[in-house]
Enzyme design. Structure first.
Site, PDB file in Angstrom:
ATOM      1  N   THR A 282       8.063   5.392 -27.317  1.00 53.02           N
ATOM      2  CA  THR A 282       7.191   5.553 -28.243  1.00 53.02           C
ATOM      3  C   THR A 282       5.450   5.110 -27.285  1.00 53.02           C
ATOM      4  O   THR A 282       6.007   4.166 -26.725  1.00 53.02           O
ATOM      5  CB  THR A 282       7.388   4.453 -29.326  1.00 53.02           C
TER       6      THR A 282
ATOM      7  N   LYS B  99      -5.732   3.876 -34.024  1.00 53.26           N
ATOM      8  CA  LYS B  99      -5.729   4.173 -32.589  1.00 53.26           C
ATOM      9  C   LYS B  99      -4.968   4.960 -31.223  1.00 53.26           C
ATOM     10  O   LYS B  99      -5.726   5.686 -30.759  1.00 53.26           O
ATOM     11  CB  LYS B  99      -5.840   2.574 -32.046  1.00 53.26           C
TER      12      LYS B  99
ATOM     13  N   GLU C  42      10.844  14.227 -43.381  1.00 48.20           N
ATOM     14  CA  GLU C  42      12.019  13.585 -43.196  1.00 48.20           C
ATOM     15  C   GLU C  42      12.733  12.575 -44.165  1.00 48.20           C
ATOM     16  O   GLU C  42      13.304  11.507 -43.105  1.00 48.20           O
ATOM     17  CB  GLU C  42      11.725  12.910 -41.650  1.00 48.20           C
TER      18      GLU C  42
ATOM     19  N   HIS D 118      -1.798  14.525 -35.469  1.00 47.40           N
ATOM     20  CA  HIS D 118      -0.529  13.444 -36.048  1.00 47.40           C
ATOM     21  C   HIS D 118      -1.331  12.267 -36.063  1.00 47.40           C
ATOM     22  O   HIS D 118      -1.814  11.211 -34.953  1.00 47.40           O
ATOM     23  CB  HIS D 118       0.579  13.527 -35.123  1.00 47.40           C
TER      24      HIS D 118
ATOM     25  N   ARG E 147      11.141   1.921 -25.085  1.00 47.71           N
ATOM     26  CA  ARG E 147       9.289   1.926 -25.504  1.00 47.71           C
ATOM     27  C   ARG E 147       9.390   3.030 -25.060  1.00 47.71           C
ATOM     28  O   ARG E 147       8.359   3.667 -24.670  1.00 47.71           O
ATOM     29  CB  ARG E 147       8.999   0.724 -24.354  1.00 47.71           C
TER      30      ARG E 147
ATOM     31  N   ASN F 126       0.629   6.288 -42.137  1.00 51.32           N
ATOM     32  CA  ASN F 126       1.194   7.856 -41.847  1.00 51.32           C
ATOM     33  C   ASN F 126       1.900   8.230 -42.364  1.00 51.32           C
ATOM     34  O   ASN F 126       2.864   7.751 -42.727  1.00 51.32           O
ATOM     35  CB  ASN F 126       1.482   7.516 -39.901  1.00 51.32           C
TER      36      ASN F 126
ATOM     37  N   THR G 132       2.357   0.764 -41.127  1.00 54.38           N
ATOM     38  CA  THR G 132       2.174   2.115 -41.238  1.00 54.38           C
ATOM     39  C   THR G 132       2.631   2.657 -42.401  1.00 54.38           C
ATOM     40  O   THR G 132       2.394   4.057 -41.873  1.00 54.38           O
ATOM     41  CB  THR G 132       1.707   2.510 -39.982  1.00 54.38           C
TER      42      THR G 132
ATOM     43  N   CYS H 120       8.173  14.090 -37.187  1.00 52.28           N
ATOM     44  CA  CYS H 120       7.036  14.016 -37.782  1.00 52.28           C
ATOM     45  C   CYS H 120       5.645  15.868 -37.330  1.00 52.28           C
ATOM     46  O   CYS H 120       5.016  15.807 -38.277  1.00 52.28           O
ATOM     47  CB  CYS H 120       5.264  13.342 -37.123  1.00 52.28           C
TER      48      CYS H 120
ATOM     49  N   SER I  79       9.032  12.915 -33.312  1.00 50.32           N
ATOM     50  CA  SER I  79       9.676  12.822 -32.514  1.00 50.32           C
ATOM     51  C   SER I  79      10.577  13.600 -32.057  1.00 50.32           C
ATOM     52  O   SER I  79      11.580  14.443 -32.994  1.00 50.32           O
ATOM     53  CB  SER I  79       9.491  10.789 -32.957  1.00 50.32           C
TER      54      SER I  79
END
Lengths: 350, 134
Positions: free
Chosen positions: A205, A243, A83, A238, A203, A270, A156, A115, A300
């Protein structure tokens, strides 16, 4: 999904740039009291002369170098999933194919699926070789992930990726047992044409995106194979932040030991399209013949590709060149935020 | 580097391909239409070794327009003999030493402005150190 003829990975190669920017360097510029709970300690940053094309070439060279008996001109497909393509219009894959000596009789294109672009290239490479259309296909996932200065992503968004060369199973170091894809229209993350930086959608994600697709694709593949988490020696996911990987793997029944070798994000952030493919390369660096590897990407928009691999005896003779750990150990720290901005072309001399 | 020249030289830029004279065996890099040794015009593609040692080097304090600092130029003596001029990358100027081992990588050489084309080509860097398998 299974192919008409059995397919596997014949060679693989990884790439992570040399530069690292510690979280503390970024938070010093934006948060006077520092980041409270940084997701990673540091992230990888490309050199001023690096981009997805140069990084893909290096990973591809390592992959081809690990199977020297394969003539590059027999590779019938080269796909670069990213990307952060250097050109909006002009394929990265043709430069990569030319540099690796694969041109001109080959399919070549760039893939985009946030991703998941790299694992999408893997699915297609498996299909091309599995159908007999070609004897080898190169799938690359590579990114120099963008992030707006001061945005949460800036802590990240890292750089790196890997190349996996698919060949008939009798020449493979890891044979594909099966794969699934699982996609929906989910607006969690996007970047419009011409925009320099991506945006998060409300929201979305997490729960409806990463976890929904990762868990669904993984469960479908396990069901198709009649397998359970405990049947595998390694699992790779991925890695937007560590976490997320820990939670998804626990929900699927994988242990900390199973995800240990493939979890690279804590040391580099990432790598977007490169993230799961790089994790797979790190596992292949450690895997022993007979072991089984579970793999599930996430992109995504949104979707996941899940694969299961069975490692063969050839693995021990296909590890020439730099391994993922060697790239992670090769690090030059950037402690000046201005230097970081320049390397990421967020400030330019024109 | 203008675009037609870059396109013409991509074999040399991406894969270190020179020419070898089928008459006298002399190697030319970058490629030439005729042999400088014997004047012969029968030349074949000949890939140079992508590894060598730093023969000499310098740091240009002001990078030319389109290039990024630090601009590190070296003469690299390749494993198979020829000495070629190339930029060094992935190294700090104070760590370069004559005789040090280097390998070829493909990097961005030039950017023709934010809307122009990108020139990719060879540079050299120290090999990635290989640690013990864990």
């Amino acid at each position: 999904m299974k192919t008409a003829r059995a397919v596997g990975i014949g060679g693989y190669g990884a790439y992570v740039p040399r530069y690292r920017v510690p979280t503390a360097t970024i938070s010093a510029a934006w948060r006077p009291h520092g980041a409270t709970k940084p997701a990673v300690a540091e992230k990888s940053v490309p050199g001023a002369d690096e981009d997805v094309v140069t990084m893909a070439i290096e990973a591809g060279r390592t992959a081809l170098g690990r199977i020297p008996e394969l003539d590059p001109r027999t590779i019938g497909a080269v796909w670069v999933g990213s990307e952060s393509k250097p050109y909006a219009v002009k394929p990265s894959a043709t430069v990569v194919a030319e540099a690796l000596g694969i041109t001109p009789a080959t399919v070549a294109a760039d893939f985009e699926f946030a991703c998941k672009a790299g694992s999408e290239a893997m699915q297609t490479a498996v299909a091309f070789v599995g159908s007999g259309m070609t004897e080898a296909a190169l799938a690359i996932g590579m990114d120099t992930a963008q992030s707006r200065p001061g945005d949460a992503l800036e802590y990240t968004a890292g750089c790196g990726g890997a190349a996996h060369l698919f060949v008939p199973a009798d020449q493979a170091l890891a044979v594909v047992e099966g794969s699934v894809s699982y996609v929906t229209d989910t607006p969690d993350f996007f970047r419009r044409e011409g925009a320099a930086y991506p945006e998060h959608g409300s929201r979305f994600t997490g729960e409806p995106s990463y976890f929904e697709h990762t868990l669904a694709a993984s469960r479908r593949l396990l069901a198709e194979l009649g397998a359970q988490a405990g049947d595998f020696d390694h699992a790779v996911f991925h890695q937007p932040v560590p976490k997320f990987v820990v939670r998804a793997s626990e929900e699927l029944g994988f242990t900390a030991e199973q995800i240990r070798h493939g979890l690279v994000a804590p040391r580099m952030g990432n790598a977007y399209s490169g993230s799961s493919l790089l994790g797979l390369a790190a596992v292949l660096d450690q895997a022993r013949p007979g072991e089984r590897i579970f793999f599930c990407s996430y992109g995504s928009g949104a979707g996941s590709d899940a694969f299961a691999f069975h490692v063969t005896e050839r693995i021990d003779e296909r590890r020439q060149g730099a391994r993922v750990a060697d790239y992670l150990d090769r690090r030059r720290e950037i402690t000046d935020y201005g230097h970081y901005l320049r390397l990421r072309s967020k400030i330019r001399r024109d | 580097m203008d675009l037609p020249r870059y396109h013409r030289l991509r074999g040399a830029y991406y894969r270190l391909e020179g020419r070898r004279c089928t008459g006298c065996g002399a190697v030319a890099f970058p490629p030439r239409p005729a042999c400088r040794g014997c004047g012969g015009r029968e030349l074949e593609v000949h890939a140079l070794a992508p590894r060598g040692r730093v023969h000499s080097f310098t740091e240009m304090a002001t990078a030319p327009r389109g290039f990024d600092p630090p601009h590190l130029m070296a003469l690299v003596e390749l494993e198979d003999g020829p000495i070629i001029a190339a930029q060094l990358t992935d190294i700090d100027p104070e760590d370069i030493a004559i005789g040090m081992e280097v390998e070829m990588v493909t990097r961005r050489i030039q950017e023709k402005g934010p809307h122009g084309y990108l020139v990719y080509g060879y540079k050299f860097r120290p090999p990635v150190p290989r640690g013990e398998a864990s």
